[in-house]
Design an enzyme around this catalytic site. Structure first.
Site, PDB file in Angstrom:
ATOM      1  N   GLU A   1       0.836  -1.201   0.000  1.00  0.00           N
ATOM      2  CA  GLU A   1       0.000   0.000   0.000  1.00  0.00           C
ATOM      3  C   GLU A   1       0.869   1.249   0.000  1.00  0.00           C
ATOM      4  O   GLU A   1       0.630   2.188  -0.770  1.00  0.00           O
ATOM      5  CB  GLU A   1      -0.935   0.021   1.211  1.00  0.00           C
ATOM      6  CG  GLU A   1      -2.084  -0.950   1.114  1.00  0.00           C
ATOM      7  CD  GLU A   1      -2.969  -0.937   2.339  1.00  0.00           C
ATOM      8  OE1 GLU A   1      -2.808  -0.041   3.206  1.00  0.00           O
ATOM      9  OE2 GLU A   1      -3.832  -1.831   2.449  1.00  0.00           O
TER      10      GLU A   1
ATOM     11  N   GLU B   1      -8.737  -0.892  -3.710  1.00  0.00           N
ATOM     12  CA  GLU B   1      -8.549  -1.970  -2.733  1.00  0.00           C
ATOM     13  C   GLU B   1      -7.274  -2.682  -3.163  1.00  0.00           C
ATOM     14  O   GLU B   1      -7.137  -3.084  -4.312  1.00  0.00           O
ATOM     15  CB  GLU B   1      -9.746  -2.920  -2.759  1.00  0.00           C
ATOM     16  CG  GLU B   1      -9.714  -3.993  -1.717  1.00  0.00           C
ATOM     17  CD  GLU B   1      -9.857  -3.462  -0.304  1.00  0.00           C
ATOM     18  OE1 GLU B   1      -9.319  -4.127   0.606  1.00  0.00           O
ATOM     19  OE2 GLU B   1     -10.481  -2.407  -0.082  1.00  0.00           O
TER      20      GLU B   1
ATOM     21  N   SER C   1      -9.343   1.416   6.990  1.00  0.00           N
ATOM     22  CA  SER C   1      -9.865   0.306   6.200  1.00  0.00           C
ATOM     23  C   SER C   1      -9.519  -0.993   6.909  1.00  0.00           C
ATOM     24  O   SER C   1      -8.601  -1.056   7.701  1.00  0.00           O
ATOM     25  CB  SER C   1      -9.286   0.324   4.786  1.00  0.00           C
ATOM     26  OG  SER C   1      -7.915   0.045   4.800  1.00  0.00           O
TER      27      SER C   1
ATOM     28  N   ASP D   1      -8.581   0.936   0.518  1.00  0.00           N
ATOM     29  CA  ASP D   1      -7.232   1.001   1.084  1.00  0.00           C
ATOM     30  C   ASP D   1      -6.537   2.297   0.715  1.00  0.00           C
ATOM     31  O   ASP D   1      -5.799   2.866   1.519  1.00  0.00           O
ATOM     32  CB  ASP D   1      -6.380  -0.179   0.593  1.00  0.00           C
ATOM     33  CG  ASP D   1      -6.862  -1.505   1.149  1.00  0.00           C
ATOM     34  OD1 ASP D   1      -7.318  -1.539   2.310  1.00  0.00           O
ATOM     35  OD2 ASP D   1      -6.784  -2.509   0.417  1.00  0.00           O
TER      36      ASP D   1
END
Length: 136
Positions: free
Chosen positions: A9, A52, A29, A39
């Protein structure tokens, strides 16, 4: 969120900033709130993305239907395009629009490596910087 998930991420957020998009991880999240949150949220004034993020060393990724429904709901309210950001081990990022995910018999969703690389977008395509010619 495990360390690998957080790392990918952060990697994607950095890539987005380097491409002149404002981007942030949504730390709530994953269940810390009852509201549907992706995310990553990103945008540059022309495009708005709700992503996501999933990474795997396998050839497929399974996603809970509640996650996808939440991503769709958030995106509709926010005005963003909903994508699954898929990071397969030793492969480039691919971004699959939620409408292209495969629905499983258990009413969840999945994306396999073939789908990700046939229907998914490369990073520059996601940002509208490049259009890849895809042959049927």
């Amino acid at each position: 969120m495990n360390k690998k998930g957080s790392r990918v991420e952060r990697e994607l957020v950095k890539m987005l900033w380097n491409a002149n998009c404002a981007a942030m991880r949504a730390p709530a999240s994953g269940g810390a709130t009852k509201k549907p949150l992706p995310d990553i949220i990103a945008g540059n004034g022309k495009i708005y993305l709700a992503i996501e993020v999933k990474s795997t060393s396998a050839d497929q990724i399974y996603i809970n239907s509640e996650k996808i429904q939440g991503l769709k709901e958030f995106s509709e309210i926010f005005g963003a395009e909903p994508y699954l950001g898929a990071k397969f081990k030793n492969k480039k990022w691919r971004f699959v629009h939620v409408d292209n995910l495969i629905k499983t018999r258990g009413e969840n969703y999945k994306v396999d490596i073939d789908l990700a690389f046939s229907k998914g977008l490369e990073f520059d395509e996601l940002l509208g910087k490049d259009k890849q010619v895809k042959f049927s």
